[in-house]
Design a protein around this motif. Sequence first.
Motif, mmCIF file in Angstrom:
data_model
loop_
_atom_site.group_PDB
_atom_site.id
_atom_site.type_symbol
_atom_site.label_atom_id
_atom_site.label_comp_id
_atom_site.label_asym_id
_atom_site.label_seq_id
_atom_site.Cartn_x
_atom_site.Cartn_y
_atom_site.Cartn_z
ATOM 1 N N ARG A 170 22.831 41.563 -12.097
ATOM 2 C CA ARG A 170 21.638 42.089 -11.454
ATOM 3 C C ARG A 170 21.186 43.362 -12.141
ATOM 4 O O ARG A 170 21.993 44.225 -12.485
ATOM 5 N N GLN A 172 19.085 46.786 -11.647
ATOM 6 C CA GLN A 172 18.626 47.630 -10.550
ATOM 7 C C GLN A 172 18.000 48.897 -11.124
ATOM 8 O O GLN A 172 18.568 49.537 -12.002
ATOM 9 N N SER A 222 12.974 52.851 -4.161
ATOM 10 C CA SER A 222 13.757 51.871 -4.893
ATOM 11 C C SER A 222 12.917 50.632 -5.193
ATOM 12 O O SER A 222 12.182 50.144 -4.337
ATOM 13 N N SER A 225 15.502 44.666 -7.249
ATOM 14 C CA SER A 225 16.328 44.315 -8.386
ATOM 15 C C SER A 225 16.149 42.843 -8.701
ATOM 16 O O SER A 225 15.652 42.074 -7.895
#
Length: 228
Positions: A170, A172, A222, A225
Amino acid sequence: MFGCIYVPPENSRYSSKDAFDEIETELITLKDQSTATALLGDFNARSGSLCDYIIPDDELSKILNYDGIDEIDRCLYDYHNLCLYNVPLQRSSEDKGRINVYGNKLLQLCKNNCLYIANGRIGNDKNMGKVTSKETSLVDYLIVSGDLFPYITEFEVIDFDSLLSDFHCRLQFNLSEMLPDDLLDKNNSPNVPIVTKEIKRSRLAHIPCDETIIFNKLPEQSAPSAVG
């Protein structure tokens, strides 16, 4: 402009030799709506640590008589923004395998559109360029326009988790919250340094890439992701 990308493996039944041309066509079509671009996803492109930018030949620009044309200058010398933002020109990569066809196409896409691979350049992945697939290859990327780098406050390749993907790690990253016109109208932006032809001719040519530039601090938010 934010795009989530999946390009099928180049030797699969679903592959297309035009995949990267189609992405570039979309970028050009949407270019007038935003100067800031971020592409995230599985490109199935192995590019090693080859350059994703071009350093122009000043002498050639004089011979071709395009020196001083603002739009061409902005494109040719866009890579100077990385030095301004303390982002290394040379990216790192743990993928030591053979560069595949899609890898070369990805690098050409970046060069044609002033886009840069974030992997191996920033965040916890700086000077690393961790592999993202099967513990051997780097095929998942965050690719951004140069003026987005000061807004990326975190970037990391998360360790493989079989609950999230069959092969892929992943990605991010966090983006600072931006005012709507920050990157659409740089002349009015208090947060993005303005790179002009005059700066490029004098100051930029002598800026070391480890020079630190301080930006106005903005609240962080944020970003989603990606898992291949």
